[in-house]
Each structure stands twice: as C-alpha cells, then as structure tokens.
Design an enzyme around this catalytic site. Sequence first.
Site, PDB file in Angstrom:
ATOM      1  N   ASP A 166       0.627  -1.052   0.003  1.00  0.00           N
ATOM      2  CA  ASP A 166      -0.109   0.158   0.084  1.00  0.00           C
ATOM      3  C   ASP A 166       0.976   1.365   0.145  1.00  0.00           C
ATOM      4  OD1 ASP A 166      -2.337   1.291  -0.031  1.00  0.00           O
ATOM      5  OD2 ASP A 166      -2.737   1.429   2.145  1.00  0.00           O
ATOM      6  N   LEU A 167       1.698   1.426  -1.030  1.00  0.00           N
ATOM      7  CA  LEU A 167       2.603   2.623  -1.149  1.00  0.00           C
ATOM      8  C   LEU A 167       1.899   3.904  -1.712  1.00  0.00           C
ATOM      9  CD1 LEU A 167       5.466   3.637  -0.861  1.00  0.00           C
ATOM     10  CD2 LEU A 167       5.968   2.813  -3.346  1.00  0.00           C
TER      11      LEU A 167
END
Length: 235
Positions: A166-167
Amino acid sequence: MERLVHGSEIIWYDPECFDDFERDYFEIDYWRERDAIRGKAVGRNTTWFVEDGAGHKVLRHYYRGGLIGRVMEDTFLHVAESKSRAMAEFTVLAKLYRRGLPVPRPCAARMMRSNLVYRADIILERIGNARDLVAILQEQPLKAAQWRNIGKMIRQFHQAGLYHADLNSHNVLLDDQGKGWLIDFDKCHFRQPGSWARENMDRLLRSFRKEVSLHPGFQWDEADWQILLDGYKAS
C-alpha cells in the site's frame, strides 16, 4: 525475539523495546487506566499512540477491508503462526530495521486463535515528530531536495526487494529533521527484481493525484513527481 504462549494467545516481542513486557500491553484499556494514551490516528480504523517507561509506541489492531470486512471485521482464517498478519509484518519490519532502513522498530506482535479464525495486533516504536505527506502538503509545498530524497528513500526499499502493498502518500512520513520514513507494512513481502517496482511507483502516483482531487489547495503537481523520480532513478 522472545515468544510467549498463553492459552490461545501467541506473542512475539523484542525485550529491548520494553522495560518489562506485559501481555496486557495489547489492550487499550491497560493504557487508558494508566493515563498513558498520547493520541490516536483515525482512518478506517483507530491506531493508538501510547507511552510506557521505555518510550512512545503505536498500538494497532488488524481489520479486514472490502466487502468481507463487513462480515469478518477483524477475524482471519487460521494460518501458520509465521504467516499471521501481525507476525508476518513483524518479520518484514525486523529485516528492514536491521538493514538500517527508515522504518518503525517492531516491538511486539500477537495472534489470538479461536477455532478456525484468529485476531491480531502489533506494537511498534513511534516515529517522533513526523507527519505524513498528505498532512504536510495541505499546509505547504516541499522543496525539490525533499522530493529527491523521498525518491531515493523509496528506491532503497525496492533495492532491498521490498514490495509495499500500500505505497501511498499517507504512508510516507517526514520528521522535523526532514528525514523520510515509510510505514504500514501489513501484507508487504520481499520479491526478486521485476516490474512490481514500477507498479509500486504507479500506485504512489495515483495516490498523489487522488489527494489533489480531495483537498483544495493541496500543494503538489506533476513536476514534483518528476523530481521524486529523478531522485529514485539516481539512487
């Protein structure tokens, strides 16, 4: 790393993070009764900031997202201990921390089994005097050197083989010294070099574009992204 088993409860913890570790550290009521809650972050769920004798920490309970989260809010199908959400994140963080990468130190992880499911929690050291990029960019722009340094930081993680699940701009922090940090390693893992690094960066770009649409006056534009990429590619 120490391991505790108490009935259906399994705990991993780093004794160097605590003066004297207690199982109750995973219970928010423990901290509330001692007036040791120092704040919270409220998003889809609540993350608590607490303080013990050894310093400031983050306490996070694991929840499901999506449609299945409406049915199984915080329960997960039973898996091997090392593959549980908390222990897997603890393991990833411990490897990155040992390599000197800018991540919160993992302090403790817990899974609590119940028949065919389990619940999970994690405790981390809190990064002092740091805010995420979304909060910062609602108030002020970043300098070109800061964008380049963020790009360099992300490249370090990719060079280490870390795929961040979940960058996004909420998970990149800057402290008051201008140092960049990466947080939230739930469902992250290590991979061999491949196209996933570009996909990771595309995800981050989408998050900036989304925040622009959500926050009038959000101080980011496509030129900032190019500077970030310059730092990434120069690493």
